[in-house]
Design a protein around this motif. Structure first.
Motif, short mmCIF file in Angstrom:
data_model
loop_
_atom_site.label_atom_id
_atom_site.label_comp_id
_atom_site.label_asym_id
_atom_site.label_seq_id
_atom_site.Cartn_x
_atom_site.Cartn_y
_atom_site.Cartn_z
N GLU A 131 -10.81 5.47 0.03
CA GLU A 131 -9.35 5.35 0.02
C GLU A 131 -8.68 6.52 0.73
O GLU A 131 -7.68 6.35 1.43
CB GLU A 131 -8.86 5.27 -1.44
N LYS A 132 -9.25 7.71 0.59
CA LYS A 132 -8.66 8.89 1.23
C LYS A 132 -8.62 8.73 2.74
O LYS A 132 -7.62 9.03 3.41
CB LYS A 132 -9.47 10.13 0.85
N SER A 177 -6.08 6.07 3.84
CA SER A 177 -4.73 6.64 3.86
C SER A 177 -4.54 7.54 5.08
O SER A 177 -3.49 7.54 5.72
CB SER A 177 -4.49 7.45 2.58
N GLN A 178 -5.58 8.29 5.39
CA GLN A 178 -5.51 9.19 6.56
C GLN A 178 -5.31 8.39 7.85
O GLN A 178 -4.48 8.72 8.69
CB GLN A 178 -6.79 10.01 6.64
N LYS A 188 -1.77 6.77 7.85
CA LYS A 188 -0.74 7.78 8.10
C LYS A 188 -0.68 8.11 9.60
O LYS A 188 0.40 8.26 10.18
CB LYS A 188 -1.03 9.04 7.29
N ILE A 199 1.70 5.09 0.68
CA ILE A 199 1.31 6.24 1.50
C ILE A 199 2.37 7.32 1.29
O ILE A 199 3.55 7.12 1.61
CB ILE A 199 1.22 5.87 2.99
N GLU A 200 1.94 8.46 0.74
CA GLU A 200 2.83 9.60 0.49
C GLU A 200 4.07 9.19 -0.33
O GLU A 200 5.21 9.54 0.00
CB GLU A 200 3.26 10.24 1.81
N TYR A 232 0.86 -1.18 0.00
CA TYR A 232 0.00 0.00 0.00
C TYR A 232 0.90 1.24 0.00
O TYR A 232 1.88 1.31 0.76
CB TYR A 232 -0.90 0.01 1.24
#
Length: 697
Positions: free
Chosen positions: A628-629, A632-633, A636, A508-509, A506
């Motif tokens: 998905e947003k 990810s949040q 993170k 992330i950033e 996955y």
């Protein structure tokens, strides 16, 4: 015109309350001479008097009437004492009245207060013609009417007394003063007098007192069995004692005064103790009553029955342990006829025996499995010729069973063939893949014990079970628990996996992470639903709910997981980052139910000190539980927490092992009775010991 009367010192009036006390009241006598008289009541006693002839009385009355008739004044014949009246006398009196110009006759009884007022009102009507004519009612009809009137007045008066008097300590003078203005009181006193009103009051007070005493008695008798349980619970101490000797025994007990009070005056219900509401202890003289003796006998019988039932349990267990017919896996229906007898059925219910039998079966099954496992280890050569995939053929399984078939430890599991075959397959799998997960002693495998022992002594800077999971040193791993009920956890896990690459990576950033998901939907105290395992150390938890029940499940599971780490040195679950998410049910986008769930979720999030996401958050819709947003949040945020707690894994290379000063190879047998601490603690407690940088066990 005035009429001349000879009074011969007759009193003008008298009252029944004054009889025998005439000297205590003012006396007025009728004067001799002429008086103004408006009418006469001519009284005839119709009762059967002693030494008195009614015919002589009637002659006297007849002569008296002749004298009165000369005055031209109205005359009413009054028959007195009709409550004791003789029928012939009454009939003769009526005949006399008819013969004298049809005189009006009123039948009365002063004792019963029947028609007394009627006699006077009839005379007044004859004197004053302007008044309406009075209807004369026969004695028995008037008596019936008066009885009904008195009964109704009595009911109302008793209602008044019951409403005013609630305490058995009330006095007549106080209550009488309160009732003076009440019409119910006035009507009854007018009909029956003050003395009868007081008598009814005293009866009511007595009834209240008896009810109060009875309530106290029931309370004491309810407490008495508890006192027996506390003071004399030992059957051997009281089995052959009479109730009198038991009373003496009770007085010697240390907690006697906690349960009983010894009164100076007896019986208790005749003393002021009945009003001592603060003292709920049992009056000791109550023990001398029959109900108390019956309760003592019941206590004695209860102790005897409990002892007998305990004996039956022991005898039944002994039967189970000694009976050759009780083998592992044998159903209760088959075993019952071999071990049950009439005495067993007499003392205990069959369900109790079934429970004992079930526990015994569990013990002998576990023992039989352990012995069968030993048997498999003894015949290790049987498993050397298998293929590397450790999947024996049907023929090979037949050979194994033929070789082991004559062994008693094999036959012991005859009723549990499926479990026996499963043990064989598990053993084969362990032979070719010997890990702590496949160990027959799991979760008591020595490897697991060693890891737990070392991890409890030192706080690792890295995750010890991740050394072989990642090939790329730039890739970190995120272990995520998804907690939910009724399929919520599995659904969200599938949605997140759909967003990952084929190898569960996955981004992330701009950085690649390996994502390991552990959906949990059951009891977290069970090993299969535990937050962490020897190969899975969680970095965060998504808590899902869509109802009050699923929210309760989340809260209980978090609390149970935290409780399980109390007392451990490595208690990462206490600080595990949590995110609480409300999964909106399709078709329930608004309404009081959703609003209530949001409020409850916010309260729980505040209590657990975690992030809360609700359907009102941007991006959450019907097609997907969470987008998905937001994933990810959440991830993170977990990474940040992970770095802050120094939980980010750093992959170690083989060269780090060069710094290790001492390597120890241990060979311990799973299931051995001694503790691994005995071997390792002398080394682990050394001041020069430190964990290797790679974090291996």
């Amino acid at each position: 015109a005035a009429t001349k009367l000879a009074s011969a010192e007759k009193l003008m009036y008298f009252c029944t309350d004054q009889l025998g006390l005439e000297q205590d009241f003012e006396q007025k006598q009728m004067p001799d001479g002429k008086l103004l008289v408006d009418g006469f009541l001519l009284c005839i006693d119709v009762s059967r008097g002693m030494n008195r002839n009614f015919d002589d009385q009637l002659k006297f009355v007849s002569n008296l009437y002749n004298q009165l008739a000369k005055t031209k004044k109205p005359i009413v014949v009054v028959l007195t004492k009709c409550d004791e009246g003789v029928e012939r006398y009454i009939r003769d009196a009526h005949t006399f009245a008819l013969s004298k110009k049809n005189l009006q006759v009123v039948e009365t009884s002063a004792r019963s207060n029947v028609n007394v007022d009627l006699a006077f009102s009839t005379l007044v009507q004859l004197v004053d013609k302007s008044r309406g004519k009075t209807k004369i009612i026969p004695y028995f009809e008037a008596l019936k009417q008066q009885s009904q009137q008195i009964a109704a007045a009595k009911d109302k008066y008793e209602w008044l007394v019951s409403r005013i008097v609630k305490n058995h300590n009330e006095t007549w003078s106080n209550v009488n003063r309160k009732m003076q203005s009440s019409p119910e009181y006035q009507d009854y006193v007018y009909l029956e007098g003050t003395q009868k009103a007081k008598k009814l009051f005293l009866q009511h007070v007595h009834r209240l007192k008896q009810e109060h005493i009875e309530r106290r008695r029931k309370m004491y008798l309810t407490m008495l069995p508890q006192a027996f349980e506390a003071l004399i619970p030992d059957l051997d101490e009281i089995d052959h004692l009479s109730c009198l000797k038991v009373q003496k025994l009770l007085e010697t007990k240390g907690d006697f005064l906690k349960w009983f009070v010894v009164l100076e005056e007896t019986p208790w219900d005749a003393t002021s103790h009945i009003d001592n509401m603060e003292n709920e202890r049992i009056p000791f003289d109550l023990m001398e009553t029959q109900p108390a003796e019956q309760l003592y006998e019941a206590h004695l019988e209860k102790l005897r029955n409990e002892r007998k039932r305990a004996e039956m349990r022991r005898a039944f267990k002994e039967n189970l342990e000694t009976s050759p017919f009780i083998t592992p896996g044998k159903p209760w229906e088959e075993a019952r006829s071999f071990i049950m007898n009439e005495d067993f059925y007499m003392w205990l219910e069959e369900s109790i025996y079934m429970d004992i039998y079930s526990k015994h079966q569990k013990q002998i099954i576990e023992k039989a499995k352990e012995e069968f496992q030993e048997l498999l280890l003894e015949y290790s050569e049987l498993f050397y010729e298998l293929e590397l995939d450790a999947k024996p053929s049907k023929e090979k399984m037949g050979v194994i069973q033929d070789v082991l078939g004559e062994e008693q430890r094999f036959k012991a599991l005859q009723k549990l063939q499926a479990e026996r075959d499963a043990l064989i397959l598990k053993h084969i799998h362990f032979v070719y893949h010997p890990t702590k997960e496949t160990c027959p002693s799991c979760p008591l495998c020595v490897d697991s014990k060693i890891e737990q022992l070392i991890s409890s002594r030192f706080i690792r800077p890295s995750e010890r079970n991740q050394k072989n999971l990642l090939s790329d040193p730039n890739i970190d791993r995120i272990n995520l628990v998804i907690l939910g009920k009724d399929g919520l956890a599995r659904e969200l896990a599938n949605e997140i996996r759909a967003l990952c690459t084929n190898d569960d990576k996955y981004v992330i950033e701009g950085k690649m992470y390996e994502l390991s998901l552990r959906p949990i939907e059951g009891n977290v105290r069970l090993p299969v639903n535990s937050f962490q395992t020897p190969t899975f150390q969680p970095h965060g938890c998504l808590c899902l709910y869509n109802s009050k029940e699923s929210l309760s499940y989340v809260v209980e599971s978090i609390e149970k997981s935290r409780e399980s780490t109390i007392g451990r040195r490595e208690n990462n679950l206490v600080h595990l980052p949590l995110t609480l998410i409300l999964i909106n049910k399709r078709g329930d986008a608004s309404g009081e139910t959703l609003h209530s769930l949001i409020q409850q979720g916010q309260q729980i999030a505040s209590k657990l000190q975690c992030v809360f996401l609700d359907p009102g958050s941007a991006g959450i819709g019907y097609g997907r539980n969470i987008n998905e947003k937001q994933i990810s949040q959440v991830l993170k945020g977990l990474l940040d927490s992970k770095r802050n707690l120094n939980l980010v894994s750093s992959t170690s290379s083989i060269k780090d092992l060069a710094d290790v000063d001492l390597r120890i190879v241990m060979c311990l047998m799973c299931g051995d009775p001694f503790n691994a601490d005995d071997i390792l603690l002398p080394i682990l407690q050394s001041q020069t010991y430190r964990p290797s940088p790679c974090g291996t066990s």
